[in-house]
Motif scaffolding. Structure first.
Motif, mmCIF file in Angstrom:
data_model
loop_
_atom_site.group_PDB
_atom_site.id
_atom_site.type_symbol
_atom_site.label_atom_id
_atom_site.label_comp_id
_atom_site.label_asym_id
_atom_site.label_seq_id
_atom_site.Cartn_x
_atom_site.Cartn_y
_atom_site.Cartn_z
ATOM 1 N N SER A 1 -41.177 -51.122 -6.579
ATOM 2 C CA SER A 1 -40.235 -52.020 -5.906
ATOM 3 C C SER A 1 -38.880 -51.345 -5.717
ATOM 4 O O SER A 1 -38.230 -51.478 -4.663
ATOM 5 N N MET A 2 -38.438 -50.584 -6.746
ATOM 6 C CA MET A 2 -37.160 -49.873 -6.633
ATOM 7 C C MET A 2 -37.231 -48.805 -5.532
ATOM 8 O O MET A 2 -36.267 -48.621 -4.761
ATOM 9 N N ILE A 3 -38.359 -48.101 -5.459
ATOM 10 C CA ILE A 3 -38.522 -47.079 -4.413
ATOM 11 C C ILE A 3 -38.474 -47.726 -3.027
ATOM 12 O O ILE A 3 -37.786 -47.245 -2.119
ATOM 13 N N ARG A 4 -39.197 -48.844 -2.874
ATOM 14 C CA ARG A 4 -39.210 -49.531 -1.578
ATOM 15 C C ARG A 4 -37.801 -50.024 -1.218
ATOM 16 O O ARG A 4 -37.361 -49.927 -0.063
ATOM 17 N N ALA A 5 -37.076 -50.537 -2.226
ATOM 18 C CA ALA A 5 -35.718 -51.030 -1.970
ATOM 19 C C ALA A 5 -34.789 -49.888 -1.563
ATOM 20 O O ALA A 5 -33.943 -50.041 -0.674
ATOM 21 N N THR A 6 -34.948 -48.719 -2.212
ATOM 22 C CA THR A 6 -34.120 -47.552 -1.856
ATOM 23 C C THR A 6 -34.360 -47.145 -0.410
ATOM 24 O O THR A 6 -33.426 -46.843 0.339
ATOM 25 N N ILE A 7 -35.629 -47.149 0.002
ATOM 26 C CA ILE A 7 -35.955 -46.787 1.392
ATOM 27 C C ILE A 7 -35.399 -47.831 2.352
ATOM 28 O O ILE A 7 -34.840 -47.494 3.412
ATOM 29 N N GLN A 8 -35.514 -49.125 1.975
ATOM 30 C CA GLN A 8 -35.014 -50.191 2.844
ATOM 31 C C GLN A 8 -33.511 -50.064 3.069
ATOM 32 O O GLN A 8 -33.005 -50.337 4.167
ATOM 33 N N ARG A 9 -32.771 -49.610 2.026
ATOM 34 C CA ARG A 9 -31.315 -49.473 2.177
ATOM 35 C C ARG A 9 -30.952 -48.390 3.188
ATOM 36 O O ARG A 9 -29.921 -48.472 3.857
ATOM 37 N N ASN B 1 -40.748 -34.768 -10.865
ATOM 38 C CA ASN B 1 -40.464 -35.596 -12.042
ATOM 39 C C ASN B 1 -39.011 -36.066 -12.096
ATOM 40 O O ASN B 1 -38.672 -36.931 -12.893
ATOM 41 N N ASP B 2 -38.135 -35.469 -11.214
ATOM 42 C CA ASP B 2 -36.754 -35.946 -11.149
ATOM 43 C C ASP B 2 -36.536 -36.900 -9.969
ATOM 44 O O ASP B 2 -35.402 -37.275 -9.673
ATOM 45 N N GLY B 3 -37.618 -37.283 -9.287
ATOM 46 C CA GLY B 3 -37.511 -38.213 -8.169
ATOM 47 C C GLY B 3 -37.313 -37.552 -6.824
ATOM 48 O O GLY B 3 -37.277 -38.235 -5.794
ATOM 49 N N PHE B 4 -37.192 -36.199 -6.795
ATOM 50 C CA PHE B 4 -37.001 -35.505 -5.517
ATOM 51 C C PHE B 4 -38.287 -35.595 -4.677
ATOM 52 O O PHE B 4 -39.393 -35.385 -5.184
ATOM 53 N N VAL B 5 -38.128 -35.921 -3.395
ATOM 54 C CA VAL B 5 -39.277 -36.079 -2.495
ATOM 55 C C VAL B 5 -39.761 -34.688 -2.079
ATOM 56 O O VAL B 5 -39.048 -33.942 -1.410
ATOM 57 N N THR B 6 -40.975 -34.350 -2.486
ATOM 58 C CA THR B 6 -41.533 -33.027 -2.154
ATOM 59 C C THR B 6 -42.497 -33.071 -0.986
ATOM 60 O O THR B 6 -42.898 -32.016 -0.480
ATOM 61 N N GLY B 7 -42.886 -34.265 -0.526
ATOM 62 C CA GLY B 7 -43.805 -34.325 0.620
ATOM 63 C C GLY B 7 -44.044 -35.757 1.060
ATOM 64 O O GLY B 7 -44.005 -36.690 0.250
ATOM 65 N N THR B 8 -44.254 -35.934 2.366
ATOM 66 C CA THR B 8 -44.598 -37.240 2.940
ATOM 67 C C THR B 8 -45.668 -37.057 4.007
ATOM 68 O O THR B 8 -45.771 -35.987 4.604
ATOM 69 N N LYS B 9 -46.436 -38.125 4.233
ATOM 70 C CA LYS B 9 -47.464 -38.090 5.279
ATOM 71 C C LYS B 9 -47.695 -39.504 5.792
ATOM 72 O O LYS B 9 -47.909 -40.428 5.005
ATOM 73 N N ILE B 10 -47.624 -39.674 7.122
ATOM 74 C CA ILE B 10 -47.861 -40.976 7.731
ATOM 75 C C ILE B 10 -49.355 -41.281 7.650
ATOM 76 O O ILE B 10 -50.193 -40.490 8.079
ATOM 77 N N LEU B 11 -49.686 -42.458 7.098
ATOM 78 C CA LEU B 11 -51.091 -42.869 6.992
ATOM 79 C C LEU B 11 -51.497 -43.785 8.143
ATOM 80 O O LEU B 11 -52.549 -43.608 8.742
ATOM 81 N N SER B 12 -50.653 -44.756 8.450
ATOM 82 C CA SER B 12 -50.947 -45.672 9.549
ATOM 83 C C SER B 12 -49.692 -46.497 9.836
ATOM 84 O O SER B 12 -48.725 -46.462 9.073
ATOM 85 N N GLY B 13 -49.726 -47.253 10.951
ATOM 86 C CA GLY B 13 -48.623 -48.148 11.261
ATOM 87 C C GLY B 13 -47.949 -47.836 12.579
ATOM 88 O O GLY B 13 -48.365 -46.937 13.323
ATOM 89 N N VAL C 1 -37.190 -40.804 8.266
ATOM 90 C CA VAL C 1 -35.754 -40.487 8.306
ATOM 91 C C VAL C 1 -35.054 -41.087 7.089
ATOM 92 O O VAL C 1 -34.218 -40.441 6.448
ATOM 93 N N ALA C 2 -35.405 -42.347 6.733
ATOM 94 C CA ALA C 2 -34.779 -43.012 5.590
ATOM 95 C C ALA C 2 -35.114 -42.280 4.286
ATOM 96 O O ALA C 2 -34.256 -42.101 3.422
ATOM 97 N N ILE C 3 -36.365 -41.828 4.141
ATOM 98 C CA ILE C 3 -36.767 -41.107 2.925
ATOM 99 C C ILE C 3 -36.012 -39.785 2.814
ATOM 100 O O ILE C 3 -35.511 -39.420 1.744
ATOM 101 N N ASN C 4 -35.921 -39.065 3.940
ATOM 102 C CA ASN C 4 -35.188 -37.791 3.932
ATOM 103 C C ASN C 4 -33.708 -38.017 3.623
ATOM 104 O O ASN C 4 -33.072 -37.194 2.950
ATOM 105 N N LYS C 5 -33.166 -39.125 4.129
ATOM 106 C CA LYS C 5 -31.750 -39.422 3.887
ATOM 107 C C LYS C 5 -31.532 -39.740 2.400
ATOM 108 O O LYS C 5 -30.530 -39.331 1.815
#
Length: 319
Positions: A236-244, A265-277, A287-291
């Protein structure tokens, strides 16, 4: 110049006629002191003068018409000359253009010839390289064939040695078995007694282990519940961070994006991949995740282990 001459001659003739008439009139005048009646010019003479003047006027008009005709013809001649000059210039320009075109075609043919020669050389080089490659491949194949034959030979030798060792081992085993049988019979009685004592001891240990296992299971279930609760909380915290960080517009209303996220392990985003949507929502989510750069994670290893790779559904929120 010829037109001027044609005009002068009739004028001279006309002037001569007029002078002659005046001379005739003068000769008929008496110059004595006594005045004499002036002779009257006869009607035929007046008529002749008028006729001559009319002829002169007609001739002048004829000369003017001829002059105009000559001017028209001269203009026509000049126009024809200009047309011929223009036609000659156009023909010359056309010939020059044709020559230039032929020169361009010649150069293009030269380029095509050079390209063809270069292509032929490249084909020869490629053929040579392929031949060398084939020769090298054949050399490698032969080397591998030799290695395979050597390996098979070594394997056969090893198989013979193995069988010999197995036979020796079997003989030694039979000897040991005979000795062991006697020893076994001796030990069986002692072993029977020991097993009876061991069964009693194991029964007591099993009872203790069962009690410990029940306690451990209860503790594990409690910990699992705690871990899953923490995972849900951090999700929920991760989703809220992205929503902000998410920039939304009306075109995203009611749409969502499912995305895979890998976290250090420090929360740094090392990779993303679009699954659907929706593509717009997914682009804005990345863009929000990278920001954000880093997302919330737990310092507890068992909680982080379930958060390090998650599939998250992001749906834009509107106030």
């Amino acid at each position: 110049m010829a037109a001027k001459s044609d005009f002068t001659l009739p004028f001279v003739i006309s002037a001569g006629i007029h002078i002659g008439v005046l001379v005739i009139i003068a000769l008929g005048v008496d110059f004595s002191d006594k005045p004499k009646p002036q002779p009257q010019v006869s009607a035929p003479a007046m008529k002749a003068v008028m006729v001559d003047q009319r002829l002169v006027a007609q001739h002048v008009e004829k000369l003017k018409a001829e002059k105009r005709e000559l001017a028209r013809k001269e203009k026509a001649r000049q126009d024809e000359l200009e047309r011929q000059v223009t036609q000659a210039r156009q023909k010359r320009e056309s010939e020059q253009a044709q020559i230039k075109k032929l020169e361009i075609e010649r150069k293009l043919k030269e380029i095509e010839t050079k390209n063809a020669v270069a292509a032929a050389k490249a084909a020869q080089l490629k053929q040579k390289q392929e031949k060398e490659k084939a020769q090298q491949a054949e050399k490698v194949r032969k080397q591998k064939e030799k290695e395979r034959e050597a390996s098979e030979k070594a394997a056969k030798k090893a198989e013979v040695k193995r069988k010999q060792e197995e036979a020796a081992a079997k003989k030694a085993a039979d000897d040991r078995k005979r000795k062991a049988d006697a020893e076994r019979k001796r030990k069986e009685e002692a072993e029977r007694k020991r097993k009876a004592e061991e069964r009693e001891r194991q029964l007591q240990e099993q009872m203790m282990q069962d009690a410990l296992a029940e306690e451990h299971t209860a503790l594990s279930q409690t910990r699992n519940k705690q871990v899953m609760s923490e995972v849900q909380r951090y999700t929920s915290m991760i989703r809220a961070t992205i929503q902000r960080q998410l920039v939304v517009n009306e075109s995203m209303r009611g749409k969502s994006c499912r995305i895979f996220i890998r976290l250090a392990n420090d929360g740094f985003v090392t990779g993303t991949k679009i699954l659907s949507g929706d593509s717009v929502v997914c682009r804005a989510t990345k863009v929000a995740i990278n920001k954000a750069g880093r997302l919330p994670v737990s310092s507890e290893p068992d909680v982080y282990d379930k958060l390090k790779e998650i599939n998250l559904t992001v749906q834009p929120e509107f106030n």
